[in-house]
Design a protein around this motif. Sequence first.
Motif, PDB file in Angstrom:
ATOM      1  N   UNK A  51      26.355  34.453  23.990  1.00  0.00           N
ATOM      2  CA  UNK A  51      26.425  35.659  25.401  1.00  0.00           C
ATOM      3  C   UNK A  51      25.284  35.518  26.202  1.00  0.00           C
ATOM      4  N   UNK A  52      24.306  34.481  25.705  1.00  0.00           N
ATOM      5  CA  UNK A  52      23.279  34.252  27.101  1.00  0.00           C
ATOM      6  C   UNK A  52      23.714  32.988  27.842  1.00  0.00           C
ATOM      7  N   UNK A  53      24.815  32.592  27.358  1.00  0.00           N
ATOM      8  CA  UNK A  53      25.104  31.218  28.167  1.00  0.00           C
ATOM      9  C   UNK A  53      26.575  31.038  28.835  1.00  0.00           C
ATOM     10  N   UNK A  54      27.369  31.665  28.195  1.00  0.00           N
ATOM     11  CA  UNK A  54      29.031  31.644  28.586  1.00  0.00           C
ATOM     12  C   UNK A  54      29.248  32.866  28.840  1.00  0.00           C
ATOM     13  N   UNK A  55      30.198  32.737  30.297  1.00  0.00           N
ATOM     14  CA  UNK A  55      30.921  34.164  30.472  1.00  0.00           C
ATOM     15  C   UNK A  55      30.220  35.244  30.731  1.00  0.00           C
ATOM     16  N   UNK A  56      30.983  36.101  31.287  1.00  0.00           N
ATOM     17  CA  UNK A  56      30.505  37.556  31.709  1.00  0.00           C
ATOM     18  C   UNK A  56      30.533  38.360  30.391  1.00  0.00           C
ATOM     19  N   UNK A  57      29.517  38.631  29.571  1.00  0.00           N
ATOM     20  CA  UNK A  57      29.916  39.127  28.259  1.00  0.00           C
ATOM     21  C   UNK A  57      28.785  40.481  28.722  1.00  0.00           C
ATOM     22  N   UNK A  58      27.500  39.916  28.830  1.00  0.00           N
ATOM     23  CA  UNK A  58      26.503  41.020  28.786  1.00  0.00           C
ATOM     24  C   UNK A  58      26.766  41.959  30.092  1.00  0.00           C
ATOM     25  N   UNK A  59      27.133  41.162  31.313  1.00  0.00           N
ATOM     26  CA  UNK A  59      27.272  41.892  32.437  1.00  0.00           C
ATOM     27  C   UNK A  59      28.215  42.963  32.312  1.00  0.00           C
ATOM     28  N   UNK A  60      29.314  42.605  31.508  1.00  0.00           N
ATOM     29  CA  UNK A  60      30.494  43.579  31.457  1.00  0.00           C
ATOM     30  C   UNK A  60      29.736  44.877  30.626  1.00  0.00           C
ATOM     31  N   UNK A  61      29.018  44.547  29.775  1.00  0.00           N
ATOM     32  CA  UNK A  61      28.376  45.785  29.016  1.00  0.00           C
ATOM     33  C   UNK A  61      27.598  46.423  29.814  1.00  0.00           C
ATOM     34  N   UNK A  62      26.890  45.870  30.712  1.00  0.00           N
ATOM     35  CA  UNK A  62      25.941  46.492  31.561  1.00  0.00           C
ATOM     36  C   UNK A  62      26.451  47.256  32.751  1.00  0.00           C
ATOM     37  N   UNK A 122      38.116  49.651  33.178  1.00  0.00           N
ATOM     38  CA  UNK A 122      37.174  48.860  33.961  1.00  0.00           C
ATOM     39  C   UNK A 122      36.426  47.896  33.246  1.00  0.00           C
ATOM     40  N   UNK A 123      36.015  48.137  31.945  1.00  0.00           N
ATOM     41  CA  UNK A 123      35.182  47.155  31.076  1.00  0.00           C
ATOM     42  C   UNK A 123      36.134  46.253  30.448  1.00  0.00           C
ATOM     43  N   UNK A 124      37.253  46.650  30.046  1.00  0.00           N
ATOM     44  CA  UNK A 124      38.262  45.962  29.359  1.00  0.00           C
ATOM     45  C   UNK A 124      39.050  45.125  30.577  1.00  0.00           C
ATOM     46  N   UNK A 125      39.357  45.534  31.771  1.00  0.00           N
ATOM     47  CA  UNK A 125      39.874  44.797  32.730  1.00  0.00           C
ATOM     48  C   UNK A 125      38.933  43.479  33.256  1.00  0.00           C
ATOM     49  N   UNK A 126      37.630  44.026  33.421  1.00  0.00           N
ATOM     50  CA  UNK A 126      36.596  43.045  34.120  1.00  0.00           C
ATOM     51  C   UNK A 126      36.424  41.977  33.052  1.00  0.00           C
ATOM     52  N   UNK A 127      36.410  42.232  31.739  1.00  0.00           N
ATOM     53  CA  UNK A 127      36.137  41.091  30.704  1.00  0.00           C
ATOM     54  C   UNK A 127      37.310  40.209  30.659  1.00  0.00           C
ATOM     55  N   UNK A 128      38.543  40.917  30.836  1.00  0.00           N
ATOM     56  CA  UNK A 128      39.851  39.938  30.526  1.00  0.00           C
ATOM     57  C   UNK A 128      39.985  39.204  32.060  1.00  0.00           C
ATOM     58  N   UNK A 129      39.522  39.600  33.045  1.00  0.00           N
ATOM     59  CA  UNK A 129      39.627  38.807  34.423  1.00  0.00           C
ATOM     60  C   UNK A 129      38.434  37.657  34.167  1.00  0.00           C
ATOM     61  N   UNK A 130      37.665  38.145  33.693  1.00  0.00           N
ATOM     62  CA  UNK A 130      36.320  37.023  33.479  1.00  0.00           C
ATOM     63  C   UNK A 130      36.834  35.841  32.576  1.00  0.00           C
ATOM     64  N   UNK A 131      37.492  36.283  31.573  1.00  0.00           N
ATOM     65  CA  UNK A 131      37.981  35.167  30.701  1.00  0.00           C
ATOM     66  C   UNK A 131      38.933  34.457  31.201  1.00  0.00           C
ATOM     67  N   UNK A 132      40.087  35.055  31.892  1.00  0.00           N
ATOM     68  CA  UNK A 132      41.109  34.406  32.684  1.00  0.00           C
ATOM     69  C   UNK A 132      40.747  33.419  33.857  1.00  0.00           C
ATOM     70  N   UNK A 133      39.857  33.747  34.637  1.00  0.00           N
ATOM     71  CA  UNK A 133      39.356  32.993  35.636  1.00  0.00           C
ATOM     72  C   UNK A 133      38.037  32.262  35.502  1.00  0.00           C
ATOM     73  N   UNK A 134      37.618  32.382  34.209  1.00  0.00           N
ATOM     74  CA  UNK A 134      36.281  31.597  33.751  1.00  0.00           C
ATOM     75  C   UNK A 134      35.006  32.041  34.701  1.00  0.00           C
ATOM     76  N   UNK A 135      34.948  33.242  34.946  1.00  0.00           N
ATOM     77  CA  UNK A 135      33.646  33.790  35.749  1.00  0.00           C
ATOM     78  C   UNK A 135      32.731  33.414  34.915  1.00  0.00           C
ATOM     79  N   UNK A 136      31.435  33.313  35.772  1.00  0.00           N
ATOM     80  CA  UNK A 136      30.258  33.391  34.825  1.00  0.00           C
ATOM     81  C   UNK A 136      29.060  33.608  35.905  1.00  0.00           C
ATOM     82  N   UNK A 137      28.142  33.821  35.178  1.00  0.00           N
ATOM     83  CA  UNK A 137      26.754  34.153  35.905  1.00  0.00           C
ATOM     84  C   UNK A 137      26.056  32.840  36.467  1.00  0.00           C
TER      85      UNK A 137
END
Lengths: 213, 213, 213
Positions: free
Chosen positions: C147-158, C184-199
Motif C-alpha cells: 500500500x506504500x508503493x502501488x495504487x491509490x489505497x491509503x489516499x482512498x482511506x484518507x 465515494x470510497x468504494x467508487x474511487x478505489x474501483x476507478x483507481x484500480x480500473x485506470x491504474x491511478x497512482x500517487x
Amino acid sequence: MQQAEFITILWFIGIIAEAMTGALCAGRKQMDLFGVVIIGCATAIGGGTLRDMLLGNYPLIWVENVHYLVAIAFASLLTVIIAPVMRYLSKLFLTIDALGLAVFSIIGAQKTLMLGFSPVMAVVMGVVTGVFGSVIRDILCNQVPLVFQKELYALVALLTASLYIVLEHYAVASWLNLALSLTFGFGFRMLAIRYHWSMPKFNYQYHQDNEVG
Amino acid sequence: MQQAEFITILWFIGIIAEAMTGALCAGRKQMDLFGVVIIGCATAIGGGTLRDMLLGNYPLIWVENVHYLVAIAFASLLTVIIAPVMRYLSKLFLTIDALGLAVFSIIGAQKTLMLGFSPVMAVVMGVVTGVFGSVIRDILCNQVPLVFQKELYALVALLTASLYIVLEHYAVASWLNLALSLTFGFGFRMLAIRYHWSMPKFNYQYHQDNEVG
Amino acid sequence: MQQAEFITILWFIGIIAEAMTGALCAGRKQMDLFGVVIIGCATAIGGGTLRDMLLGNYPLIWVENVHYLVAIAFASLLTVIIAPVMRYLSKLFLTIDALGLAVFSIIGAQKTLMLGFSPVMAVVMGVVTGVFGSVIRDILCNQVPLVFQKELYALVALLTASLYIVLEHYAVASWLNLALSLTFGFGFRMLAIRYHWSMPKFNYQYHQDNEVG
C-alpha cells in the motif's frame, strides 16, 4: 516448592532459551552486540508482551520487575561467548526450547483465564505467548517467520493451551493439569522435531495484475 | 525560556530530523508520497509511541495534540522536494539527527522516571525512545534494522540515558544535568560517526537441520 | 435493519475479504496452514487493533467477542480450499476488498470521534484502520508494504474518512453520510484500480557513507 514457584522457574528457563535463539538469529545477520541484546530481549519477552498489550493488562511484568530484562540481556551476551560450542549443544538447546514453548503456552492461557476472558481467548493468547516471541525475532531480523513455515510449533502451542484449558474446565487438580499439559506439549514438540512432522503447506503462486492492496 | 520549552524545541527538531530519515528511506524503496508520509511519521514518533504503549501511558502525546503529526507529515513531504540537495546537506543532517538521538534518550528516561518506574527501566526506555523509531522505519521498509548493525547508535542512547539518570540521582541541578547529558550524547555520536567507531559484531553462520523455531 | 447492524454487516464482509488477502499472501510464501490462519487474522483485525491500542481503547473488540476471530480463521482456511478458482473470482474479490477499505476507514474515523478525539485524529485513525491490516500482513510476509508503493489505497482511506468527518461536522443525516462516504470510497478505489491511478513516487537512490541510523 510451590506450584507458582515451579512455573516461574520453568518460565525463566523458557525465556533464557528464547533469548538464546534470538541472539543466534542476530548473529546470523552479523549484528553488533547491542543488536544481539535487543533481539534476545524481544524474542524472550515479545510473546508475553504482545499478549498483555492486546489484553490491556498493565503494568507489563518486565517493566515492573527489571531483573528479568537484565537476566535476558546477560543470556544473550553469554550466547555470543558460547556460540562456538552451540552446535554440539543443539540437542540440549532444542529440548530446552521445547520445554519453553509448552510453558509459555500454558502460562499465556492461564493468565488470560485469570483476567476473566473466555476459554477460547485463553487458547488464542496461549498461542500468542508461545509463538510471537519467535515471530518478532524474525521480523526484526528481516526474515519470513519460521514458525509459519516449518515444523509443528504453533500447533503445539494451540494444543497444549487447549489441553490445559479443558483440564482446568473439568476441575482437574492444578498440579496434575500442569504435569499433563507440560508433558504433552513438550513430548509433542520433541516428536515433531524427531520425525520432521509438519503441517500441510499452502502454495499459491498466481499473481494478478491488480494486486489487492 | 524555561527548561520545559527548551526540551520541547529540541524534541521537535529531533522528530523533524527523524521524519526526514524516514522519508529518505521510503524514497530508496520508491514508495509513493503516502508511503513517504507514513514512514516519516512512524520513524519520528515510533520510539516514543512504543515506550508509552509498553508503559501503558495513555493518551499518547501525538494523539492528544495533532499538530505534531501535521508538522511531521509536512517535513516528510518537504524532504521529497529538497532531496536533490540532501547530499550536500548530509553533514548538517547527521548533526541534527545526533542531537535528536541525545534528546530522545534523555526525554525517554525522564518521562519513565516521572511515571514512577525504576532508574534501570528509565534507561531501558531511553534506549527504546532513541532507537526504535529507526527500527520501525527499517521494518516498514523491509530491511534489517541499521542500528543493530552499524555504528554506535544504541550505545549512545544507553550511555546518554544512564548519565542523565545518574546525575539526576545525585541531585545535579536539572539545567546542568540536561546540558551535560546532551553534550555527552551529541558529542559521543558525532565522534562515533567521524571515527567510524562500532561495536564488536557477532557473526554466527552455522545452520542446523532442525532450526529452533 | 438498523444503521449499526448495516455497518456491522459491511464490516464483517470487510474483515473476511482482508482475511482472504492475508491467506493468499501466506500462500505466496508457502506457509503452513497455521501461518495462513495467523496471517489471515492479523490482516483482518490488525488495522483496528493498532488503532485501539494507539487510542488506549480497551478491551479490543475481538478479545471481548471471540466469534470474529473464529470466523476469520475459518475464512482463511476456506481460502486455501478455493484458491484454485480465486483467479476467476479476482474481480469479485477486488470489489469486496474495495468495499472493505471504505467501511474500515469510515468505522475507524467514527469510533475515534465517538471516543472524543479531534476530527483530524479521526481521519488519521480512519487511515490506520483501513490501511494497517495490509501493512501488518506484508511485514509478517517479509515484503515491502504494497500500500506504500502501488495504487491509490491509503489516499482512498484518507479521503473517505475526511468526507465522513466533514459531512458529520455539517450534521448531515447519518444514513446519508454513510451512503455518500461509502459510495465515494468504494467508487474511487474501483476507478483507481480500473485506470491504474497512482500517487507520484519518491525515488531517492543516493547512499552516503555514514548512513543515518
